[in-house]
Design an enzyme around this catalytic site. Sequence first.
Site, PDB file in Angstrom:
ATOM      1  N   CYS A   1      37.825  33.188  51.129  1.00 20.54           N
ATOM      2  CA  CYS A   1      36.400  33.475  50.924  1.00 20.54           C
ATOM      3  C   CYS A   1      35.530  32.737  51.945  1.00 20.54           C
ATOM      4  O   CYS A   1      35.938  31.728  52.518  1.00 20.54           O
ATOM      5  CB  CYS A   1      35.989  33.168  49.492  1.00 20.54           C
ATOM      6  SG  CYS A   1      36.641  31.644  48.876  1.00 20.54           S
TER       7      CYS A   1
ATOM      8  N   GLY B   1      39.933  36.229  40.422  1.00 22.03           N
ATOM      9  CA  GLY B   1      39.210  35.158  41.113  1.00 22.03           C
ATOM     10  C   GLY B   1      37.911  34.828  40.392  1.00 22.03           C
ATOM     11  O   GLY B   1      37.105  35.716  40.130  1.00 22.03           O
TER      12      GLY B   1
ATOM     13  N   GLY C   1      35.138  42.748  46.504  1.00 22.98           N
ATOM     14  CA  GLY C   1      34.079  41.766  46.728  1.00 22.98           C
ATOM     15  C   GLY C   1      34.043  40.695  45.663  1.00 22.98           C
ATOM     16  O   GLY C   1      32.994  40.139  45.338  1.00 22.98           O
TER      17      GLY C   1
ATOM     18  N   GLY D   1      52.942  40.057  48.119  1.00 24.62           N
ATOM     19  CA  GLY D   1      52.775  41.100  49.125  1.00 24.62           C
ATOM     20  C   GLY D   1      53.763  42.231  48.973  1.00 24.62           C
ATOM     21  O   GLY D   1      54.937  42.101  49.320  1.00 24.62           O
TER      22      GLY D   1
HETATM   23  C1  LIG Z   1      42.072  45.353  43.498  1.00 23.61           C
HETATM   24  C2  LIG Z   1      42.537  44.001  43.970  1.00 23.61           C
HETATM   25  C3  LIG Z   1      41.805  42.852  43.612  1.00 23.61           C
HETATM   26  C4  LIG Z   1      42.229  41.575  44.059  1.00 23.61           C
HETATM   27  N1  LIG Z   1      41.509  40.463  43.691  1.00 23.61           N
HETATM   28  C5  LIG Z   1      41.925  39.246  44.122  1.00 23.61           C
HETATM   29  C6  LIG Z   1      41.214  38.060  43.728  1.00 23.61           C
HETATM   30  O1  LIG Z   1      40.243  38.102  42.965  1.00 23.61           O
HETATM   31  N2  LIG Z   1      41.651  36.860  44.221  1.00 23.61           N
HETATM   32  C7  LIG Z   1      42.762  36.772  45.051  1.00 23.61           C
HETATM   33  O2  LIG Z   1      43.131  35.662  45.471  1.00 23.61           O
HETATM   34  N3  LIG Z   1      43.468  37.861  45.389  1.00 23.61           N
HETATM   35  C8  LIG Z   1      43.084  39.084  44.959  1.00 23.61           C
HETATM   36  N4  LIG Z   1      43.805  40.195  45.300  1.00 23.61           N
HETATM   37  C9  LIG Z   1      45.043  40.059  46.108  1.00 23.61           C
HETATM   38  C10 LIG Z   1      46.287  40.139  45.216  1.00 23.61           C
HETATM   39  O3  LIG Z   1      46.303  39.104  44.252  1.00 23.61           O
HETATM   40  C11 LIG Z   1      47.594  40.058  46.062  1.00 23.61           C
HETATM   41  O4  LIG Z   1      47.692  38.780  46.652  1.00 23.61           O
HETATM   42  C12 LIG Z   1      47.626  41.114  47.154  1.00 23.61           C
HETATM   43  O5  LIG Z   1      47.176  42.360  46.660  1.00 23.61           O
HETATM   44  C13 LIG Z   1      49.015  41.298  47.779  1.00 23.61           C
HETATM   45  O6  LIG Z   1      49.989  41.618  46.824  1.00 23.61           O
HETATM   46  P1  LIG Z   1      50.423  43.146  46.451  1.00 23.61           P
HETATM   47  O7  LIG Z   1      50.787  43.814  47.755  1.00 23.61           O
HETATM   48  O8  LIG Z   1      51.561  42.987  45.506  1.00 23.61           O
HETATM   49  O9  LIG Z   1      49.220  43.773  45.851  1.00 23.61           O
HETATM   50  C14 LIG Z   1      43.395  41.466  44.876  1.00 23.61           C
HETATM   51  C15 LIG Z   1      44.125  42.629  45.218  1.00 23.61           C
HETATM   52  C16 LIG Z   1      43.710  43.883  44.774  1.00 23.61           C
HETATM   53  C17 LIG Z   1      44.539  45.093  45.153  1.00 23.61           C
END
Ligand SMILES: Cc1cc2nc3c(=O)[nH]c(=O)nc-3n(C[C@H](O)[C@H](O)[C@H](O)COP(=O)(O)O)c2cc1C
Length: 294
Positions: A130, A47, A73, A239
């Site tokens: 956000c 992000g 954050g 997810g």
């Molecule tokens: C450490 C971490 C940082 C993340 N940073 C962002 C981000 O900057 N922007 C965003 O839209 N989602 C962010 N996400 C969400 C992921 O892109 C994803 O949508 C979410 O973790 C669900 O997918 P997953 O279960 O495969 O991890 C972050 C997730 C994690 C675990």
Amino acid sequence: MTWKVGNLELKTPIIIASGTWGLGDTLLQYLTPQELTYAVGALVTKGLSLEPMSGNPPPRLMETPCGLINSIGLENPGIKTFLEDYYPRLRELKIPLIFNLHGNSEEEFIRLAEILREVGEEAIELNISCPNVKKGGISFSQSPEVVFELIRGVRKVFEGFIAVKLSPVGPVMETALACESAGADALTIANTYPALGIISYEPLRIIRGGLSGPAIKPLTLRLITEVSSRIKLPIIASGGVMSGKDVFDYLLMGASAVQIGTANLIDPWSPIKIYEEIKELLRSYGRLLDKGNT
Ligand SMILES: Cc1cc2nc3c(=O)[nH]c(=O)nc-3n(C[C@H](O)[C@H](O)[C@H](O)COP(=O)(O)O)c2cc1C
């Protein structure tokens, strides 16, 4: 194989999710450009905001039995530094890049989209989880009207592909409808789920953050099934994807492509392994999908 998410064409249905592969350098420590272009249809950047953000104080991560709570954050170096220091190497990869953006106001989102248009980029993903400082800090995702205005505003300056990354909580269906009528190209469903974990009792240390990983897959799968039954926009699933079966489940229930997030933190080779698995499943069950993908 070619996979279509609206007018975005991908070589595979696998997208690497925002925030789970660093800014580019971390991923490239583990995977070669050849491996990436073989298995990955697109990369979603960390992000990015207009100004650098230092993120939250620790604790930032806590493992739960079936997932991960993160409270990063939205730490990032800001779009300008990202474009100068990280982007050139990513661009060489010849994999479609989707820029994940977050702004504290509609104006900030619009400015970010303008900057990307100026460098010739064609795909963005708006993180609407956000806080909107102009609305007292309440998340954009809590108001479908605000989201509608936001997308209309961004659409005026950005002709490329606009995905909106929905929060899984709040008025999800109304927000998805607002995205569709405002001119978005796709929905990413969904971001992490608000969660709390207790790290220690004495002293009491807790973490409030977003839950990701296998725990959330059944929740997100249901959300996608519901949204896809009412909305025509292509859906990118996000997810709890850990295997090819998880990808196939999402494709079967209406997704056009699937993001891999937390799995990358456990094993950076996950996208390659999952790609091999999905190829097998598509051979056996591909006939069950009817999304116009080939
Ligand atoms: C450490 C971490 C940082 C993340 N940073 C962002 C981000 O900057 N922007 C965003 O839209 N989602 C962010 N996400 C969400 C992921 O892109 C994803 O949508 C979410 O973790 C669900 O997918 P997953 O279960 O495969 O991890 C972050 C997730 C994690 C675990």
